[in-house]
Design an enzyme around this catalytic site. Structure first.
Site, PDB file in Angstrom:
ATOM      1  N   CYS A   5     -17.272  -1.518 -17.830  1.00 46.06           N
ATOM      2  CA  CYS A   5     -17.360  -1.203 -16.405  1.00 46.06           C
ATOM      3  C   CYS A   5     -18.641  -1.794 -15.792  1.00 46.06           C
ATOM      4  O   CYS A   5     -19.733  -1.601 -16.322  1.00 46.06           O
ATOM      5  CB  CYS A   5     -17.358   0.315 -16.234  1.00 46.06           C
ATOM      6  SG  CYS A   5     -17.534   0.809 -14.524  1.00 46.06           S
TER       7      CYS A   5
ATOM      8  N   CYS B 191     -11.537   2.241 -14.885  1.00 44.70           N
ATOM      9  CA  CYS B 191     -11.869   3.666 -14.769  1.00 44.70           C
ATOM     10  C   CYS B 191     -10.557   4.450 -14.680  1.00 44.70           C
ATOM     11  O   CYS B 191     -10.280   5.137 -13.706  1.00 44.70           O
ATOM     12  CB  CYS B 191     -12.728   3.894 -13.525  1.00 44.70           C
ATOM     13  SG  CYS B 191     -13.458   5.531 -13.505  1.00 44.70           S
TER      14      CYS B 191
ATOM     15  N   GLU C  66       0.832  -1.212   0.000  1.00 42.43           N
ATOM     16  CA  GLU C  66       0.000   0.000   0.000  1.00 42.43           C
ATOM     17  C   GLU C  66       0.867   1.263   0.000  1.00 42.43           C
ATOM     18  O   GLU C  66       0.552   2.242  -0.670  1.00 42.43           O
ATOM     19  CB  GLU C  66      -0.925   0.008   1.223  1.00 42.43           C
ATOM     20  CG  GLU C  66      -2.112  -0.924   1.087  1.00 42.43           C
ATOM     21  CD  GLU C  66      -3.009  -0.551  -0.082  1.00 42.43           C
ATOM     22  OE1 GLU C  66      -3.342   0.630  -0.226  1.00 42.43           O
ATOM     23  OE2 GLU C  66      -3.361  -1.446  -0.866  1.00 42.43           O
TER      24      GLU C  66
ATOM     25  N   CYS D  92     -15.661   2.594 -20.237  1.00 41.66           N
ATOM     26  CA  CYS D  92     -16.984   2.513 -19.627  1.00 41.66           C
ATOM     27  C   CYS D  92     -17.779   1.296 -20.108  1.00 41.66           C
ATOM     28  O   CYS D  92     -18.567   0.727 -19.343  1.00 41.66           O
ATOM     29  CB  CYS D  92     -17.756   3.799 -19.907  1.00 41.66           C
ATOM     30  SG  CYS D  92     -16.899   5.245 -19.254  1.00 41.66           S
TER      31      CYS D  92
ATOM     32  N   CYS E 200     -23.720   5.322 -13.747  1.00 44.40           N
ATOM     33  CA  CYS E 200     -22.590   6.242 -13.564  1.00 44.40           C
ATOM     34  C   CYS E 200     -22.964   7.633 -14.102  1.00 44.40           C
ATOM     35  O   CYS E 200     -23.312   7.786 -15.270  1.00 44.40           O
ATOM     36  CB  CYS E 200     -21.368   5.708 -14.306  1.00 44.40           C
ATOM     37  SG  CYS E 200     -20.006   6.894 -14.291  1.00 44.40           S
TER      38      CYS E 200
HETATM   39  S1  SF4 Z   1     -18.766   4.010 -16.253  1.00 45.75           S
HETATM   40 FE1  SF4 Z   1     -18.145   5.577 -14.769  1.00 45.75          FE
HETATM   41  S2  SF4 Z   1     -17.117   4.455 -13.158  1.00 45.75           S
HETATM   42 FE2  SF4 Z   1     -17.216   3.109 -14.934  1.00 45.75          FE
HETATM   43  S3  SF4 Z   1     -15.310   3.444 -16.099  1.00 45.75           S
HETATM   44 FE3  SF4 Z   1     -16.824   4.858 -16.928  1.00 45.75          FE
HETATM   45  S4  SF4 Z   1     -16.526   6.717 -15.778  1.00 45.75           S
HETATM   46 FE4  SF4 Z   1     -15.556   5.112 -14.611  1.00 45.75          FE
END
Ligand code: SF4
Length: 356
Positions: free
Chosen positions: A208, A198, A43, A205, A214
């Site tokens: 994602c 992200c 970390e 996206c 989002c």
């Molecule tokens: S949908 Fe939103 S959270 Fe997902 S990668 Fe795109 S910007 Fe990031």
């Protein structure tokens, strides 16, 4: 808690966990085995540094300092040497001091207590949360750079995350979304999502797991979030680095223990070229026989830029005077001594020995 909110939280973490089961990273070196010590070191290394850069450093560090006690008992020079090139050297100094506290107060073990962990040098709320969650499966949230990016974009939260009000909102969300089960996996998952999907410049996206709700994606604001800090003019400072080469090697000086490059070994410095000869007379008792100014370059720190002019100085004989004081060494590639050297100095040394 309203049912709708509960459902949102559950779906946020369960979507991320389902994605993690398929696409997350399960073979990072600090995951095998995932001990509190290995989680802690990883970390700290991962602050401001990418995973692929950290991996070889982490492996070398663990091979040399396999236990908290080994790290605590090692000289700071050895720790800094294993940090050379990673930057932000205060991290290594804090790690070393914290290991000594753990040795002296907790028999060399990381306590499973958030407040005690957060009280250690160099450990803030997010790192303490990561240690609690990843190593002890305790329900604590994290808010590192990757998580901030995911949460600001997903929630459409405007404002620089360093501002207290924005940070408070993000912490509240981070805590709200942290599940009550599979805490370690969720913590790894949201970090992975921020790092791999992200990402800062090219969020993917379509891949994602939380894209459906989002806010940044819905409004096309991905590139604007997180809101950057207001740009501050970065002052430009100048320095001249003296690469003094004698028969025994190149002269390095240990920097003071705190401050810029604290405890690392670097070339002696003066501010301007016309101070070079007076410096040599005062410290070496002799003027350089040969002097050669190299092309200046700029090294960027978080708070200023440093224009560095390297000057090579050849000495036919080792000056006795310099070795009278501690904190100096003649560095030679052939029998390289294990000391920490900042990246620009390491690059100059490499060029210097390549040319000879
Ligand atoms: S949908 Fe939103 S959270 Fe997902 S990668 Fe795109 S910007 Fe990031």
């Amino acid at each position: 808690m309203p049912l709708a909110m509960l459902t949102n939280e559950l779906s946020f973490s369960s979507k991320i966990l389902a994605w993690f089961d398929q696409h997350g990273r399960h073979d990072l070196p600090w995951q095998q085995p995932r001990t509190p010590y290995r989680v802690w070191v990883s970390e700290i290394m991962l602050q401001q540094t990418q995973v692929r850069t950290v991996i070889p450093y982490f492996e070398r560090f663990m091979a040399r300092f396999p236990e908290i006690i080994t790290l605590a008992d090692a000289p700071l020079d050895a720790v800094l040497e294993h940090w050379s090139g990673l930057g932000y050297y205060a991290r290594a100094r804090h790690l070393h001091r914290a290991a000594q506290q753990l040795r002296d107060q907790y028999a060399g073990q990381m306590p499973a207590d958030f407040a005690q962990v957060q009280a250690l040098p160099g450990i803030g709320r997010s790192t303490a949360g990561a240690i609690m969650a990843l190593a002890f499966e305790q329900r604590y949230a994290i808010l590192d750079g990757n998580v901030k990016r995911v949460l600001t974009r997903h929630g459409g939260i405007v404002g620089w995350p360093g501002e207290t009000a924005v940070a408070n909102t993000l912490w509240a969300l981070a805590e709200q979304y942290t599940p009550t089960v599979r805490i370690a996996e969720y913590t790894q998952a949201i970090m992975d999502l921020g790092a791999g999907v992200c990402s800062r410049s090219r969020p993917q996206c379509a891949r994602c797991p939380i894209h459906a709700d989002c806010q940044a994606r819905a409004t096309g604001q991905q590139q604007c979030l997180p809101t950057p800090r207001k740009a501050r003019a970065q002052p430009l400072r100048h320095t001249v680095m003296l690469m003094i080469q004698g028969p025994q090697g190149v002269l390095l000086q240990q920097r003071p223990p705190v401050g810029l490059w604290g405890g690392l070994w670097a070339f002696p410095q003066v501010e301007q070229l016309d101070e070079v000869t007076p410096w040599c007379l005062a410290h070496l008792g002799t003027a350089p026989q040969t002097l050669q100014a190299w092309e200046p370059f700029t090294h960027v720190f978080s708070h200023f830029r440093w224009k560095i002019t390297p000057v090579w100085l050849g000495l036919a004989h080792d000056p006795a005077k310099i070795m009278e004081a501690g904190g100096w060494l003649w560095y030679n590639y052939s029998d390289a001594i294990a000391v920490g050297v900042p990246a620009p100095v390491a690059n100059l040394l490499a060029q210097l020995f390549q040319n000879n």
